[in-house]
Write a protein that holds these residues in place. Sequence first.
Motif, PDB file in Angstrom:
ATOM      1  N   THR A  41       0.979  -1.130   0.015  1.00 47.83           N
ATOM      2  CA  THR A  41       0.086   0.042   0.010  1.00 47.83           C
ATOM      3  C   THR A  41       0.667   1.347   0.081  1.00 47.83           C
ATOM      4  O   THR A  41       1.927   1.411   0.464  1.00 47.83           O
ATOM      5  CB  THR A  41      -0.981   0.069   1.220  1.00 47.83           C
ATOM      6  N   GLU A  45       0.759   4.096   1.758  1.00 48.23           N
ATOM      7  CA  GLU A  45      -0.151   4.575   2.948  1.00 48.23           C
ATOM      8  C   GLU A  45       0.036   6.301   3.224  1.00 48.23           C
ATOM      9  O   GLU A  45       1.216   6.538   3.464  1.00 48.23           O
ATOM     10  CB  GLU A  45       0.550   3.770   3.996  1.00 48.23           C
ATOM     11  N   TYR A  88      -1.578   9.468   6.000  1.00 49.10           N
ATOM     12  CA  TYR A  88      -2.130   9.538   7.218  1.00 49.10           C
ATOM     13  C   TYR A  88      -3.120  10.415   7.220  1.00 49.10           C
ATOM     14  O   TYR A  88      -3.130  11.445   6.427  1.00 49.10           O
ATOM     15  CB  TYR A  88      -1.232   9.979   8.273  1.00 49.10           C
ATOM     16  N   TYR A 139       0.889  12.654   2.874  1.00 44.34           N
ATOM     17  CA  TYR A 139       1.899  11.550   2.331  1.00 44.34           C
ATOM     18  C   TYR A 139       3.226  12.308   2.222  1.00 44.34           C
ATOM     19  O   TYR A 139       3.502  13.267   1.385  1.00 44.34           O
ATOM     20  CB  TYR A 139       1.431  11.076   0.986  1.00 44.34           C
ATOM     21  N   THR A 195      -5.634   5.871   8.130  1.00 42.46           N
ATOM     22  CA  THR A 195      -4.675   5.603   7.060  1.00 42.46           C
ATOM     23  C   THR A 195      -5.512   5.627   5.878  1.00 42.46           C
ATOM     24  O   THR A 195      -6.597   5.374   5.811  1.00 42.46           O
ATOM     25  CB  THR A 195      -3.644   4.431   7.101  1.00 42.46           C
ATOM     26  N   ASP A 219      -5.223   4.472   1.528  1.00 48.40           N
ATOM     27  CA  ASP A 219      -4.215   3.602   0.635  1.00 48.40           C
ATOM     28  C   ASP A 219      -4.490   4.373  -0.675  1.00 48.40           C
ATOM     29  O   ASP A 219      -5.260   4.277  -1.295  1.00 48.40           O
ATOM     30  CB  ASP A 219      -4.755   2.160   0.403  1.00 48.40           C
TER      31      ASP A 219
END
Length: 131
Positions: free
Chosen positions: A13, A15, A17, A26, A41, A43
């Motif tokens: 992923t 990821e 936040y 990111y 989170t 994706d």
Amino acid sequence: MSQETEDSGDEPTMEAYRYPDGSITYPGHPYGPGGEEPTGTVDLSRYTAEVVTWTTSTATPPGVREPNTIAIVEFDVDGEPVRAIGQVTTDEVDVGDAVEPVYCEELRDPEAGIREPESQEWDGFRFEPVE
């Protein structure tokens, strides 16, 4: 204009936040723009993004492909803009193009650097234009 793509299954992923104020960053950070800890989170590999700007480097660090086209892209996650920078899979890219993250096991050659290959991760995501 970003949109969510189909579930990628067991793929790695990309990821980002999410924070209490609704912002998304990111890469993720322990504290968001409002100073609070993340609440979850997102994706980004499930979304498409739009190329904001790009450039091609012809003088790359050891182990990085040459030439190396990179782009700043913007995802739209539930109305929240999320920007990321990364390699592009091709040099055929332009501002406004739709791209999607694709996983790459080696973004650079682990044997070409001065660090021990086991000392860091070499995988990540590149951006691929959407046809």
